[in-house]
Design a protein around this motif. Structure first.
Motif, PDB file in Angstrom:
ATOM      1  N   LEU A   1      33.107  42.408  45.901  1.00  0.00           N
ATOM      2  CA  LEU A   1      34.242  42.421  44.983  1.00  0.00           C
ATOM      3  C   LEU A   1      35.507  42.442  45.823  1.00  0.00           C
ATOM      4  O   LEU A   1      35.738  43.386  46.588  1.00  0.00           O
ATOM      5  N   LEU A   2      36.293  41.392  45.718  1.00  0.00           N
ATOM      6  CA  LEU A   2      37.549  41.299  46.464  1.00  0.00           C
ATOM      7  C   LEU A   2      38.698  41.675  45.538  1.00  0.00           C
ATOM      8  O   LEU A   2      38.982  40.974  44.570  1.00  0.00           O
ATOM      9  N   PHE A   3      39.354  42.779  45.852  1.00  0.00           N
ATOM     10  CA  PHE A   3      40.482  43.252  45.045  1.00  0.00           C
ATOM     11  C   PHE A   3      41.774  42.854  45.740  1.00  0.00           C
ATOM     12  O   PHE A   3      41.988  43.175  46.922  1.00  0.00           O
ATOM     13  N   ILE A   4      42.628  42.135  45.035  1.00  0.00           N
ATOM     14  CA  ILE A   4      43.923  41.721  45.585  1.00  0.00           C
ATOM     15  C   ILE A   4      45.018  42.346  44.732  1.00  0.00           C
ATOM     16  O   ILE A   4      45.191  41.996  43.558  1.00  0.00           O
ATOM     17  N   ASP A   5      45.729  43.277  45.337  1.00  0.00           N
ATOM     18  CA  ASP A   5      46.821  43.940  44.625  1.00  0.00           C
ATOM     19  C   ASP A   5      48.047  43.038  44.645  1.00  0.00           C
ATOM     20  O   ASP A   5      48.316  42.348  45.639  1.00  0.00           O
ATOM     21  N   GLU A   6      48.785  43.033  43.552  1.00  0.00           N
ATOM     22  CA  GLU A   6      49.993  42.214  43.397  1.00  0.00           C
ATOM     23  C   GLU A   6      49.697  40.736  43.659  1.00  0.00           C
ATOM     24  O   GLU A   6      50.403  40.055  44.404  1.00  0.00           O
ATOM     25  N   ILE A   7      48.647  40.242  43.019  1.00  0.00           N
ATOM     26  CA  ILE A   7      48.223  38.860  43.260  1.00  0.00           C
ATOM     27  C   ILE A   7      49.305  37.858  42.881  1.00  0.00           C
ATOM     28  O   ILE A   7      49.322  36.720  43.382  1.00  0.00           O
ATOM     29  N   HIS A   8      50.246  38.262  42.024  1.00  0.00           N
ATOM     30  CA  HIS A   8      51.326  37.351  41.653  1.00  0.00           C
ATOM     31  C   HIS A   8      52.229  37.017  42.834  1.00  0.00           C
ATOM     32  O   HIS A   8      52.998  36.053  42.777  1.00  0.00           O
ATOM     33  N   ARG A   9      52.139  37.804  43.913  1.00  0.00           N
ATOM     34  CA  ARG A   9      52.939  37.536  45.102  1.00  0.00           C
ATOM     35  C   ARG A   9      52.259  36.548  46.050  1.00  0.00           C
ATOM     36  O   ARG A   9      52.859  36.132  47.047  1.00  0.00           O
ATOM     37  N   PHE A  10      51.007  36.213  45.789  1.00  0.00           N
ATOM     38  CA  PHE A  10      50.316  35.210  46.591  1.00  0.00           C
ATOM     39  C   PHE A  10      50.939  33.834  46.350  1.00  0.00           C
ATOM     40  O   PHE A  10      51.212  33.458  45.209  1.00  0.00           O
ATOM     41  N   SER A  11      51.127  33.083  47.422  1.00  0.00           N
ATOM     42  CA  SER A  11      51.625  31.717  47.292  1.00  0.00           C
ATOM     43  C   SER A  11      50.521  30.820  46.738  1.00  0.00           C
ATOM     44  O   SER A  11      49.350  31.203  46.662  1.00  0.00           O
ATOM     45  N   LYS A  12      50.902  29.583  46.386  1.00  0.00           N
ATOM     46  CA  LYS A  12      49.909  28.630  45.881  1.00  0.00           C
ATOM     47  C   LYS A  12      48.832  28.373  46.923  1.00  0.00           C
ATOM     48  O   LYS A  12      47.639  28.288  46.600  1.00  0.00           O
TER      49      LYS A  12
ATOM     50  N   GLY B   1      42.061  40.493  40.610  1.00  0.00           N
ATOM     51  CA  GLY B   1      43.471  40.489  40.971  1.00  0.00           C
ATOM     52  C   GLY B   1      44.240  41.420  40.058  1.00  0.00           C
ATOM     53  O   GLY B   1      44.024  41.430  38.846  1.00  0.00           O
ATOM     54  N   ALA B   2      45.130  42.211  40.635  1.00  0.00           N
ATOM     55  CA  ALA B   2      45.956  43.133  39.838  1.00  0.00           C
ATOM     56  C   ALA B   2      47.390  42.635  39.859  1.00  0.00           C
ATOM     57  O   ALA B   2      47.909  42.219  40.900  1.00  0.00           O
ATOM     58  N   THR B   3      48.034  42.655  38.695  1.00  0.00           N
ATOM     59  CA  THR B   3      49.413  42.190  38.614  1.00  0.00           C
ATOM     60  C   THR B   3      50.160  42.924  37.513  1.00  0.00           C
ATOM     61  O   THR B   3      49.577  43.295  36.493  1.00  0.00           O
ATOM     62  N   THR B   4      51.440  43.119  37.749  1.00  0.00           N
ATOM     63  CA  THR B   4      52.317  43.664  36.709  1.00  0.00           C
ATOM     64  C   THR B   4      53.069  42.547  36.002  1.00  0.00           C
ATOM     65  O   THR B   4      53.800  42.803  35.043  1.00  0.00           O
ATOM     66  N   GLU B   5      52.897  41.307  36.480  1.00  0.00           N
ATOM     67  CA  GLU B   5      53.590  40.153  35.906  1.00  0.00           C
ATOM     68  C   GLU B   5      52.621  39.336  35.050  1.00  0.00           C
ATOM     69  O   GLU B   5      51.409  39.375  35.255  1.00  0.00           O
ATOM     70  N   ASN B   6      53.169  38.568  34.116  1.00  0.00           N
ATOM     71  CA  ASN B   6      52.340  37.745  33.245  1.00  0.00           C
ATOM     72  C   ASN B   6      51.557  36.733  34.078  1.00  0.00           C
ATOM     73  O   ASN B   6      52.149  35.841  34.690  1.00  0.00           O
ATOM     74  N   PRO B   7      50.223  36.838  34.138  1.00  0.00           N
ATOM     75  CA  PRO B   7      49.452  35.938  35.006  1.00  0.00           C
ATOM     76  C   PRO B   7      49.538  34.480  34.587  1.00  0.00           C
ATOM     77  O   PRO B   7      49.337  33.585  35.412  1.00  0.00           O
ATOM     78  N   HIS B   8      49.838  34.213  33.328  1.00  0.00           N
ATOM     79  CA  HIS B   8      49.943  32.833  32.875  1.00  0.00           C
ATOM     80  C   HIS B   8      51.101  32.111  33.565  1.00  0.00           C
ATOM     81  O   HIS B   8      51.103  30.879  33.657  1.00  0.00           O
ATOM     82  N   PHE B   9      52.080  32.869  34.061  1.00  0.00           N
ATOM     83  CA  PHE B   9      53.215  32.277  34.762  1.00  0.00           C
ATOM     84  C   PHE B   9      53.099  32.410  36.276  1.00  0.00           C
ATOM     85  O   PHE B   9      53.714  31.633  37.004  1.00  0.00           O
ATOM     86  N   GLU B  10      52.347  33.401  36.756  1.00  0.00           N
ATOM     87  CA  GLU B  10      52.364  33.741  38.174  1.00  0.00           C
ATOM     88  C   GLU B  10      51.092  33.352  38.930  1.00  0.00           C
ATOM     89  O   GLU B  10      51.082  33.349  40.156  1.00  0.00           O
ATOM     90  N   VAL B  11      49.995  33.066  38.214  1.00  0.00           N
ATOM     91  CA  VAL B  11      48.730  32.696  38.858  1.00  0.00           C
ATOM     92  C   VAL B  11      48.460  31.231  38.549  1.00  0.00           C
ATOM     93  O   VAL B  11      48.634  30.785  37.407  1.00  0.00           O
ATOM     94  N   ILE B  12      48.044  30.462  39.575  1.00  0.00           N
ATOM     95  CA  ILE B  12      47.834  29.024  39.367  1.00  0.00           C
ATOM     96  C   ILE B  12      46.744  28.799  38.324  1.00  0.00           C
ATOM     97  O   ILE B  12      45.796  29.566  38.215  1.00  0.00           O
ATOM     98  N   SER B  13      46.883  27.724  37.556  1.00  0.00           N
ATOM     99  CA  SER B  13      45.977  27.483  36.433  1.00  0.00           C
ATOM    100  C   SER B  13      44.534  27.303  36.881  1.00  0.00           C
ATOM    101  O   SER B  13      43.604  27.717  36.185  1.00  0.00           O
TER     102      SER B  13
END
Length: 448
Positions: A112-123, A142-154
């Motif tokens: 299990l790979l946990f990535i904190d603040e995944i919204h900060r990852f580049s494309k 992936g954990a994020t405080t931001e809307n993943p629909h906008f911050e995580v690639i589709s």
């Protein structure tokens, strides 16, 4: 080496902040998130079925995202690997993936790979995860405080299940504060310190739904009280640590909801003074400014609507400005939006129209559109080529009498504009358009 490593871990555990020391060892001990972890919660059901896939945990800080990820790995027997999007790059991602491959081949154990603040990852960083996630080589959380629909690639989003974590209620945080005091987690800081119910409620309120913030505040307050020779934590010490007067915002367990309700109702009543006051109370109380901005955006459509279409522009611009500049300057953007929304003409007509349409669909089911509105390539349209064709409004002066509602609904009026503000003009225009449709004429409605 193992002896020194064990000693280091023990010292780190003792020195860790209270919130880290209190992390539960079982999912059953997690406070809050019952909609996910309760007996019928989707995450609990997935674990019972042994079908854990990659996930995005989306929610405010201090709601248990990291803790739940660790406990999911523990319960499912997977190795836990953690990366921070702030400190890691593509090389670190590939290294974890390689380790996961070796672990799976040699031990048969998943990762299990946990990535904190995944919204900060580049494309590029997110792209590096795609094949490993799709092949099941790693289970990504992936954990994020931001809307993943906008911050995580589709492409990555489509391979993950999104789980929304809710802000903890004051009652939830009070339970955690009670555990900290009653279960001995503060024993090394202040062995004999007492914390009364009023102080526990205040600690919970100060956290504004963030358990980590409340627990760290509790630890600092207890430490200060101990240094002062106190045997009981008092509200004055809490005020000193929080650096704000409790009386300015602390209203008990329902504080958050009562203030939000008073704020919205003041906007609705066109009372900018009251709305500004409750805005100030919430900001001083540590309320998330984006929560306030989101409420303003909702209000602009629900309570102002087409009476002043610019209200939504102002609210969205304020929300975006708060995201860009943060506090303290973002409060100026909120104040501008609040005063504008308070003084707008009000209408709930568009909101009520949607409710009427939804009620009809839920009661009678969806009805098919007229054939002339369907895609001409569809089987239905090809089978009825003799039916009247679609009339293109721009070829008819911009206005046509052709009905767009399903045949069984023609003549139904879901939207009933008010007389307020700009919506009064819409009301007159729509009256003329409905007359045209009912008469079948093609005349363009004249300006009133």
């Amino acid at each position: 080496m193992e002896l020194f490593s064990a000693a280091k871990e023990e010292r780190l555990t003792r020195q860790a902040p209270l919130a880290a020391r209190m992390r539960p060892g079982r999912l059953e001990d997690v406070v809050g998130q019952d909609h996910l972890l309760g007996p019928e919660g989707p995450l609990e059901r997935s674990m019972r079925a042994g079908r854990i896939g990659s996930m995005i945990f989306w929610g405010p800080p201090g709601t248990g995202k990291t803790t739940v990820a660790r406990l999911v790995a523990k319960r499912t027997g997977m190795a836990f690997e953690e990366l921070s999007a702030v400190a890691s790059g593509v090389a670190e991602v590939r290294k974890v993936i390689e380790s996961a491959g070796r672990r799976l081949g040699e031990l048969g154990q998943g990762t299990l790979l946990f990535i904190d603040e995944i919204h900060r990852f580049s494309k590029a960083q997110q792209d590096a995860l795609l094949h490993a996630v799709e092949d099941g080589l790693v289970t990504l959380v992936g954990a994020t405080t931001e809307n993943p629909h906008f911050e995580v690639i589709s492409a990555l989003l489509s391979r993950c299940q999104i789980y929304a974590f809710h802000a903890l209620t004051d009652a939830d945080v009070c339970r955690l504060v009670g555990r900290a005091v009653d279960w001995g987690f503060l024993r090394e800081v202040a062995p004999r310190m007492k914390v009364g119910s009023a102080e526990r409620d205040a600690v919970a309120a100060l956290g504004a739904g963030d358990a980590r913030r409340s627990l760290n505040l509790l630890e600092q307050a207890v430490l200060l009280a101990s240094e002062r020779g106190q045997t009981s934590l008092d509200l004055k010490t809490l005020e000193t640590v929080a650096q704000r007067p409790l009386a300015a915002f602390y209203k008990g367990g329902d504080r958050h909801y009562n203030l939000a309700s008073a704020f919205i109702k003041s906007l609705r009543a066109s009372d900018p003074d009251a709305a500004l006051y409750y805005l100030a109370v919430m900001l001083e109380g540590g309320e998330d400014p984006l929560f306030i901005a989101r409420r303003a955006v909702i209000f602009a459509s629900e309570d102002v609507g087409n009476a002043d279409p610019r209200a939504l522009e102002v609210a969205v611009a304020a929300a975006r400005a708060v995201e860009l500049v943060g506090l303290p300057e973002g409060r100026l953007n909120l104040a501008q939006a609040v005063t504008y929304l308070s003084c707008c003409p009000k209408s709930t007509a568009s909101y009520a129209a949607l409710e009427r349409a939804l009620t009809h669909v839920r009661t009678h089911g969806p009805q098919p559109p007229p054939l002339y509105l369907c895609d001409r390539r569809s089987a239905e349209a090809r089978a009825h080529q003799t039916d009247p064709g679609y009339v293109y409004p721009h070829d008819e002066g911009g206005y046509v009498s052709q009905n767009c509602l399903p045949v069984s609904l023609q003549g139904t009026e879901f939207y009933q504009p008010s007389h307020q503000g700009f919506e009064g003009r819409i009301r007159e225009f729509l009256r003329k358009m409905r007359e045209l449709r009912s008469s079948g004429r093609q005349d363009a409605p004249t300006e009133s």
